[in-house]
Scaffold this active site. Structure first.
Site, PDB file in Angstrom:
ATOM      1  CB  ALA A 173      -9.417   5.206  -0.097  1.00  0.00           C
TER       2      ALA A 173
ATOM      3  CE1 TYR B   9      -2.623   6.403  13.957  1.00  0.00           C
ATOM      4  CE2 TYR B   9      -1.491   8.488  12.466  1.00  0.00           C
ATOM      5  CZ  TYR B   9      -1.973   7.634  13.447  1.00  0.00           C
ATOM      6  OH  TYR B   9      -1.143   8.407  14.978  1.00  0.00           O
TER       7      TYR B   9
ATOM      8  CG  ASP C 170      -2.054  -0.834   0.941  1.00  0.00           C
ATOM      9  OD1 ASP C 170      -2.673  -1.801  -0.117  1.00  0.00           O
ATOM     10  OD2 ASP C 170      -2.899  -1.168   2.035  1.00  0.00           O
TER      11      ASP C 170
END
Length: 249
Positions: free
Chosen positions: A147, A152, A40
């Site tokens: 997204a 986090y 990612d």
């Protein structure tokens, strides 16, 4: 024609060698498809490189989490690319004010503010110019895109936001007062301003993806809908489907 980009890990570099030998490596400017090999973090890096050009990117996971990536398979890649479905995202634009200087940056996942010392941060929150919270005592706060809501934001116990919800997630990090505040869902068009109270005693940094600004006094954040970023996903593994599925894990 395909152009492959790869992260620095051995797995990503090995995949680059295999796939480029099998399918060829077209020049970046001439390629019909861009394929990112990594995790990612590498997909976010590639999207930052391509900001303003809106080149669709198909990712294959050669990292760890791979939430923004498709499964790695070497066979039938042209057919997978032809069948892939597009997801269009818009980044957050951060303006962080520190020491008389304004720093601008874009975030695909989130903008986060974090305390720099042992002292808890004290923050004032305004939305569209209206004060919504006069004082939040916390380790920090973040504003996440759909997204980024599974990154986090999810680790900080924020909500997962579907791609087409037109919402942003405002999530506190270890809130102390008010202790029970869990954050807010805001319209995508909202203008968020976070002011740092007692900045000399309680310094705070602001981060937009990989860009960090230390000792901020005030941070303004909004979604920049003038910038489009397109990611490609296999039909049976779309980003929207993954965001829904993640809520039932």
């Amino acid at each position: 024609m395909i152009h492959f980009l790869a992260g620095g890990s051995p797995a990503a570099q090995a995949a680059l060698a295999v796939l480029a030998a099998r399918y060829g490596q077209a020049p970046l400017g001439e390629a019909r498809f861009l394929v990112a090999l990594g995790g990612d973090g590498f997909m976010i890096e590639v999207q930052h490189r391509l900001l303003g050009r809106n080149r669709p990117v198909y990712g294959m996971n050669r990292g760890s989490v791979g939430f923004l990536m498709n499964a790695y398979r070497e066979d039938d890649l042209p057919a997978r690319l032809e069948a892939a479905q597009a997801a269009t995202l818009h980044p957050l634009r951060m303006r962080a004010h520190s020491g008389g200087t304004t720093h601008a940056a874009l975030a695909i996942n989130e903008v986060s503010l974090l305390r720099e010392t042992r002292q808890a941060a004290k923050l004032r929150i305004l939305v569209d110019g209206k004060e919504r919270m006069p004082e939040l005592s916390c380790d920090g706060i973040l504003l996440a895109t759909p997204a980024g809501s599974t990154a986090y934001n999810l680790s900080a116990h924020g909500p997962i936001v579907p791609l087409d919800a037109n919402l942003l997630a405002l999530t506190p990090i270890s809130a102390f007062r008010p202790r029970r505040w869990r954050g807010a869902l805001l319209p995508a068009a909202a203008r968020v301003e976070i002011q740092v109270l007692e900045p000399d005693k309680r310094p705070v940094s602001a981060t937009a993806d990989q860009t960090e600004v230390r000792d901020v006094r005030r941070v303004e954040i909004r979604e920049d809908r003038a910038i489009n970023m397109t990611m490609l996903f296999d039909p049976d593994h779309s980003l929207s489907e993954r965001i829904i599925a993640e809520q039932f894990v």
